[in-house]
Write an enzyme that holds these catalytic residues in place. Structure first.
Site, short mmCIF file in Angstrom:
data_model
loop_
_atom_site.label_atom_id
_atom_site.label_comp_id
_atom_site.label_asym_id
_atom_site.label_seq_id
_atom_site.Cartn_x
_atom_site.Cartn_y
_atom_site.Cartn_z
N GLY A 125 7.19 4.31 4.04
CA GLY A 125 7.69 5.54 4.65
C GLY A 125 9.07 5.33 5.20
O GLY A 125 9.74 4.32 4.94
N GLY A 126 9.51 6.28 6.00
CA GLY A 126 10.86 6.20 6.53
C GLY A 126 11.02 5.13 7.60
O GLY A 126 12.13 4.66 7.85
N MET A 127 9.91 4.71 8.22
CA MET A 127 9.99 3.77 9.32
C MET A 127 9.51 2.37 8.95
O MET A 127 9.94 1.39 9.54
CB MET A 127 9.18 4.31 10.51
N ALA A 128 8.59 2.27 7.98
CA ALA A 128 7.98 0.97 7.72
C ALA A 128 7.39 0.93 6.32
O ALA A 128 7.27 1.94 5.64
CB ALA A 128 6.88 0.70 8.76
N LEU B 261 0.81 -1.21 0.00
CA LEU B 261 0.00 0.00 0.00
C LEU B 261 0.84 1.26 0.00
O LEU B 261 0.43 2.30 -0.51
CB LEU B 261 -0.93 0.02 1.23
N GLY B 262 2.04 1.19 0.59
CA GLY B 262 2.90 2.37 0.65
C GLY B 262 4.08 2.12 1.56
O GLY B 262 4.15 1.11 2.26
N LYS C 134 1.78 -3.31 8.90
CA LYS C 134 2.94 -2.42 8.84
C LYS C 134 4.16 -3.21 9.27
O LYS C 134 4.21 -3.75 10.39
CB LYS C 134 2.73 -1.21 9.75
N ASP D 228 4.98 11.09 16.07
CA ASP D 228 5.10 11.17 14.61
C ASP D 228 3.76 11.59 13.98
O ASP D 228 3.29 10.99 13.02
CB ASP D 228 5.55 9.82 14.04
#
Length: 899
Positions: free
Chosen positions: A32-35, A29-30, A52, A145
Site C-alpha cells: 500500500g501507500g505506507m507499507a 502479500l500486498g 508489515k 486510516d
C-alpha cells in the site's frame, strides 16, 4: 523457501537476512501507500504471521526509534475486532510490525469481487468496526486510516488492522511529513479536517472514515470519487454525498440517516463517538431523518412526496428518467444514479420464448423519451409489455409470440417479430399491424428516421417500409451470400448501423447509404472479407453512447467500453470493463441491455449464458462436473469411445478462438493447429474416432468454405468438399459418407468414396442418423419441432415432438429413443421403427437443468445414456431491471487513466 517467489531483489534479500533469527519471510502479500506486507513464519512460536514493513521514505522521515516509542501505546489494545500487534522493531534499515496472519480476505477484496454487500452484512461489519474504534478511542488511540483494505474478514467477522501505526508515524514525524509531500490516510476515506490538516484529527475523524466504508459497502463506491487524489479531496471539501437510496432503493431510511450523519463535514455535526454510531445502527438510538438529503442536492426537497408515492405504487420504482423529465433542466453536477426497477409479478421480463432463432432473444428496448418495451411471458408464449416513465406497466394485446422489440423514432410504436411475421403496435394500445406476413429467423430490427425498418433475417439484410410491403434487398458491398449481420443500432448522424456478425461475433458497421460492411478492429475498420478480418473486435450487442462503443465480451460476459469516433467509425485506445454482470444470451449472442438517448442504461443483471462448466448429467438427476475450466464452448461432440470431447471455444478475438480436444482420461486440453486465415467450427467424429471433420469458412464469403479432415494419429489435415456450405453434418455408421444440411433446409448425402453429393429432400436442420443407420432425425426449422424419416432419405417424415421448444435431437444408446432438450430439461421419447412405419411414444423428462444453451451441437449422449452438456444459470425470466443514469459518467470513471 519454495514459496518465496515474491521476495526478490536486494531489498527482499536484505529483509530476509535482517529477520532471519526470528522470522522466515516467505512471500509478499500486498503493498500500500505506507507499507509492504509479507507472509512469514514465526520461528519461536511455530506460527504464520504477517510482517508489515514501513516504506523507507516514511521510516526515514519519522525516525525508527520515535515510531517504536509511539507504537507502545497501541501494542496493548485487546478487543475481539482488533488485530493485535505481536511485535515491532527495526532491523537493518527496515521498520517493521508483526501481526497475526489471518486466513480469509480483506473487505477491499470482497468489495472488489462483489461490488456491494447485502444491507444486513454491511451493517454487521460496520457495527463490529465501530465497537473496535470506540474501544481504541477510549484508550486514547485514533486509527487515522480506516478503509476496506485495513478491515480483515475472518469467518465473516471484521478485524481492524494497523491500529495506531498511522498515528505513531504522524506523531514521530511531526511537521516533516507535510513538508516532504507525504500524507497518511487514503483520500477516499479522509475526513475534511484530515484532508486540510487544519486540526489534529480526533475520534470523529475515524467516525467519518467508517461512514465512507459503510457507504461503499452499501453502494459499491466511496461517497466521493475522482480521477486524482486532488479531485477526490476537492469533492470532500466542497460537495455533499449523494444519498445512498438514490443508488440503491433497498437501503433502509434509518441506515441512510446513520451514513449521512457520519459524513457530515463539520465534526460537531457527526456522531460524538463510534459507539453512538453503533447504537444508531442497532436501533438503540434514533437519528432524525427529517433533514436527510437537504445538503445532498435538490432531491431532499422532494423526499416527503417521494416516499408515499412509491408506497402508493406498491413498490414499483418510479425511476429517475421520469424525475428528470418532471424537474426540467438543472445546473446541478451530473452523477450516475443506480436503482432497480421491479416489474409486476404478472409481467416479468421473459428471457426465453418462442423465437424461431432459438428460444433466447433480445428482450428489451428503450424509446428516446425513456419508455421501456420488453417481452413478458404469457402462458406458453410471450407478449409485449410497455413500462411508462411514471412506472405504469401494461401488456399490449394481440402480441402473442413477440420477440426482438424496436421503437419507432418518435417512440409511439413498437415493431417486433412474431411467429414468422414482422409487426408493429401502438404503444398506447390497439391492434397490431402486420408489415410482413412471412419472415423467418429475424435477428436484427432497426427503425430508421426516414420511415423504414432495417432487418436481418435468414436470407440476408433488407428494407421494409414502416407502412408494410415487400422486403427490399439491401445492396451490400461486398455482395455476400451469408451476411448474418444483426442486433444492430443506429449511430448518430443516421449514416451507419452498428451491429454484430452473427456467425463469427465480429463487431461491424454498415453504411446505410453505400451498403459497405466493415469490421471494427483496433487498427481501424476493414472490409469483412479482407485478409485481416480475424483482427476485429468480437463481442455481443454493440451499442453507442456519448463517444463510446459498448459491447458484451466473450468469457464471463463483462460489459466493455472503448472510445469510438462516429465520424470515422473507428475505435480509439483499448477496451476496458465497465460492468461485470450484464446478462448475455445464447445461441445468437444477444445482450439484455439498452441505452436511451439521454444516456440512461437499462439492463438485466446476470452472466454470459454461453459461458459455463462441462458436466455429465445422468438420467437419475446426477450431475458430474468435468475437470476443465469454465469457458464459452460450442459444438460439443463426444468421441465414439467416450474418451475425448471436441469443442469450439470462443475467445476475445476471432483469431484467438479455436477447436480444442478435451481428454476425459487425463484432463489435458489440446488446441488443434489448423491453417490460419479462416474461421473453424466443429463438425463430427468418424465412427472409428480416428478423424474429425471440421467446418471451415471465412466470415461471410463462399471463398475457402468447405471441410477439413483432421487425423488424430498424426495431426494431419486434408481438405474436402471445398466451396460447400455445410451447416451441420453427421457421418454414416459405416463411414461411407456423411449427411449434411446447408441453409436451404435440404438434408444431403455426400459419398466419401466418390466425393459426389446426392441432394436430398427439404427436411430441416441438424440431421442425426440412428446407430443402425435405418432412420434420420432432424429439427423442423419452420415448425420448431423434431421429425424422423427412414434412411435412405425420403420426403415423407413422422413428427416426433410437436410442442415446446426442442433442441436438435440425439439418438439414445441402442437407437430405440431420441433425447432432446426443451428449455431447462432433457426429455426422451421412445421410437419403434419397422417396415410398417415409425411408432412414437410419449416424451418424458429424464434430467433437469440449469443448462447453458449454445449454438450448434449443444450436447452429446454417451454410450451409457448420460448427457454431456454445459451447465448454466437456467433462468428464463427476470423480475427486475437495473438502471444507471448518466451512464457515460460511469464509463469515464472506469476508463484507464490517460486513455
Amino acid at each position: 523457501h519454495d514459496e518465496r517467489n515474491a521476495v526478490e531483489g536486494d531489498g527482499g534479500e536484505r529483509l530476509e537476512a535482517a529477520l532471519a533469527d526470528r522470522y522466515v519471510v516467505q512471500r509478499e502479500l500486498g503493498a500500500g501507500g505506507m507499507a509492504t506486507v509479507y507472509l512469514a513464519e514465526d520461528l519461536r512460536h511455530d506460527r504464520k504471521v504477517a510482517i508489515k514493513v514501513l516504506k523507507p521514505e516514511l521510516a526515514a522521515v519519522s525516525g525508527g526509534e520515535r515510531v517504536l516509542a509511539e507504537i507502545k501505546t497501541t501494542a496493548n489494545l485487546q478487543h475481539p475486532h482488533i488485530l493485535p500487534l505481536f511485535d515491532s522493531g527495526q532491523a537493518d534499515s527496515f521498520l517493521y510490525f508483526v501481526m497475526p496472519y489471518v486466513e480469509g480476505e480483506s473487505l477491499r477484496e470482497k468489495l472488489d469481487r462483489e461490488g456491494e454487500l447485502p444491507v444486513e452484512e454491511a451493517v454487521r461489519v460496520a457495527t463490529g468496526v465501530a465497537g473496535a474504534l470506540d474501544y481504541a478511542h477510549r484508550q486514547g488511540v485514533i486509527h487515522r486510516d480506516i478503509k476496506p483494505a485495513n478491515i480483515l474478514l475472518h469467518d465473516g467477522e471484521p478485524l481492524v488492522s494497523d491500529f495506531g501505526i498511522a498515528l505513531a508515524v504522524s506523531a514521530a514525524g511531526g511537521g516533516r511529513l507535510t513538508e516532504t509531500g507525504l500524507s497518511l490516510g487514503t483520500p477516499y476515506y479522509m475526513s475534511p479536517e484530515q484532508a486540510t490538516a487544519e486540526r489534529d484529527p480526533d475520534a470523529r475523524s475515524d467516525v467519518y472514515a467508517l461512514g465512507c466504508v459503510l457507504y461503499e459497502m452499501l453502494i459499491g463506491d466511496p461517497p466521493f470519487t475522482g480521477s486524482s487524489a486532488q479531485a477526490v479531496l476537492g469533492k470532500i471539501l466542497t460537495t455533499e454525498p449523494v444519498r445512498p437510496t438514490e443508488h440503491r432503493h433497498t437501503v433502509p431510511v434509518e441506515v441512510e440517516a446513520v451514513v449521512l450523519k457520519a459524513l457530515e463535514k463539520r465534526p460537531a455535526d457527526r456522531f460524538s463517538s463510534a459507539q453512538a454510531l453503533a447504537d444508531a445502527l442497532a436501533g438503540r438510538a434514533a437519528v432524525s431523518t427529517a433533514s436527510i438529503g437537504t445538503g445532498a442536492g435538490t432531491l431532499g426537497r422532494w423526499r416527503p412526496w417521494l416516499v408515499p408515492t412509491i408506497a402508493l405504487l406498491g413498490g414499483v420504482s418510479l425511476g429517475w428518467v421520469g424525475w428528470a423529465t418532471l424537474r426540467g433542466p438543472s445546473s446541478e453536477p451530473r452523477h450516475p444514479v443506480r436503482w432497480d426497477v421491479v416489474l409486476p409479478a404478472s409481467a416479468p421480463l421473459a428471457l426465453a420464448g418462442p423465437a424461431p432463432v432459438g428460444t433466447w432473444q433480445t428482450a428489451l428496448a428503450v424509446s428516446p423519451g425513456g419508455r421501456l418495451a420488453y417481452v413478458s411471458p404469457s402462458a406458453s408464449t410471450t407478449r409485449l409489455s410497455v413500462r411508462e416513465i411514471d412506472g405504469v406497466v401494461r401488456t399490449l394485446e394481440s402480441t402473442e409470440g413477440a420477440y426482438l422489440p424496436a421503437f419507432s423514432p418518435d417512440g409511439n410504436w413498437v415493431a417486433f417479430a412474431s411467429e414468422g411475421r414482422l409487426m408493429k403496435v401502438p404503444v398506447s394500445g390497439g391492434s397490431p399491424v402486420t408489415l410482413i406476413d412471412k419472415l423467418e429467423a429475424l435477428e436484427g430490427l432497426l427503425w430508421t428516421p426516414d420511415g423504414r425498418l432495417l432487418i436481418t433475417h435468414a436470407l440476408g439484410v433488407g428494407w421494409v417500409p414502416e407502412s408494410g410491403g415487400a422486403v427490399e434487398r439491401f445492396p451490400l458491398t461486398p455482395a455476400l451470400p451469408m451476411t448474418r449481420f444483426g442486433d444492430f443500432t443506429l449511430l448518430p448522424g443516421g449514416e451507419w448501423a452498428l451491429g454484430t456478425m452473427m456467425v463469427t461475433g465480429q463487431i461491424a458497421v454498415l453504411s446505410l447509404q453505400s451498403g459497405s460492411l466493415r469490421a471494427v478492429t483496433l487498427g481501424g475498420t476493414v472490409s469483412v472479407d479482407s485478409a485481416n478480418w480475424t483482427e476485429a473486435l468480437v463481442g455481443a450487442a454493440p451499442r453507442y453512447t456519448a463517444g463510446y462503443l459498448t459491447y458484451l465480451s466473450n468469457g464471463d460476459g463483462a460489459l466493455m467500453a472503448i472510445p469510438f469516433d462516429v465520424s470515422s467509425v473507428e475505435v480509439r485506445g483499448t477496451p476496458f470493463p465497465v460492468l461485470p454482470d450484464v446478462r448475455r444470451e445464447s445461441p445468437r449472442r444477444f445482450g439484455q441491455y439498452a441505452i436511451s438517448g439521454d444516456g440512461t442504461l437499462f439492463y438485466v443483471p446476470g452472466r454470459n449464458e454461453e459461458f459455463g462448466r462441462l458436466a455429465l448429467v445422468g438420467k437419475n438427476g446426477t450431475i458430474d462436473t468435468l475437470p476443465f475450466p469454465r469457458a464459452q464452448y460450442h459444438g460439443l461432440h463426444l468421441s465414439p469411445d467416450g474418451a475425448r470431447i471436441v469443442a469450439f471455444e470462443w475467445s476475445e478475438t476471432v483469431a484467438g478462438s479455436g477447436i480444442k480436444i478435451l481428454d476425459l482420461r487425463s484432463g489435458a486440453v489440446e488446441r488443434l493447429s489448423l491453417p490460419p486465415g479462416y474461421h473453424y467450427a466443429t463438425g463430427a467424429w468418424t465412427p472409428g474416432g480416428d478423424t474429425l471433420a471440421i467446418k471451415r469458412y471465412t466470415p461471410v464469403t463462399s471463398q475457402g468454405r468447405g471441410l477439413v479432415f483432421y487425423r488424430m494419429s498424426d495431426r494431419a489435415t486434408l481438405e474436402f468438399a471445398p466451396g460447400s456450405s455445410v451447416s451441420s453434418m453427421v457421418f454414416l455408421p459405416d463411414a461411407s459418407g456423411y449427411l449434411w444440411n446447408g441453409l436451404d433446409l435440404r438434408v444431403n448425402l455426400t459419398s466419401l468414396r466418390t466425393g459426389e453429393t446426392e441432394r436430398g429432400p427439404e427436411l430441416g436442420f441438424n440431421p442425426a442418423i440412428s446407430p443402425s443407420g435405418n432412420a434420420v432425425a432432424f429439427i423442423r426449422a419452420r415448425e420448431g419441432s423434431i421429425g424422423v424419416t427412414r434412411f435412405p432419405l425420403a420426403a415423407n417424415w413422422t413428427p416426433v415432438v410437436a410442442e415446446g421448444t426442442p433442441d436438435e435431437p440425439r439418438w439414445g444408446p441402442g437407437g430405440e429413443s431420441l433425447i432432446y432438450r426443451d428449455l431447462d430439461s432433457f426429455k426422451e421419447v421412445e421410437l419403434v421403427i419397422s417396415d410398417d412405419g415409425i411408432e412414437v411414444g410419449e416424451p418424458r423428462v429424464i434430467a433437469r437443468g440449469p443448462f447453458t444453451r449454445v449454438f450448434h451441437s449443444p450436447y452429446s449422449v454417451t454410450s451409457d445414456g448420460r448427457i454431456l452438456v454445459l451447465l448454466g444459470s437456467g433462468t428464463s425470466t427476470a423480475p427486475s431491471l437495473r438502471v444507471i443514469t448518466h451512464f457515460d459518467l460511469e464509463i469515464e470513471r472506469r476508463a484507464p487513466q490517460g486513455g
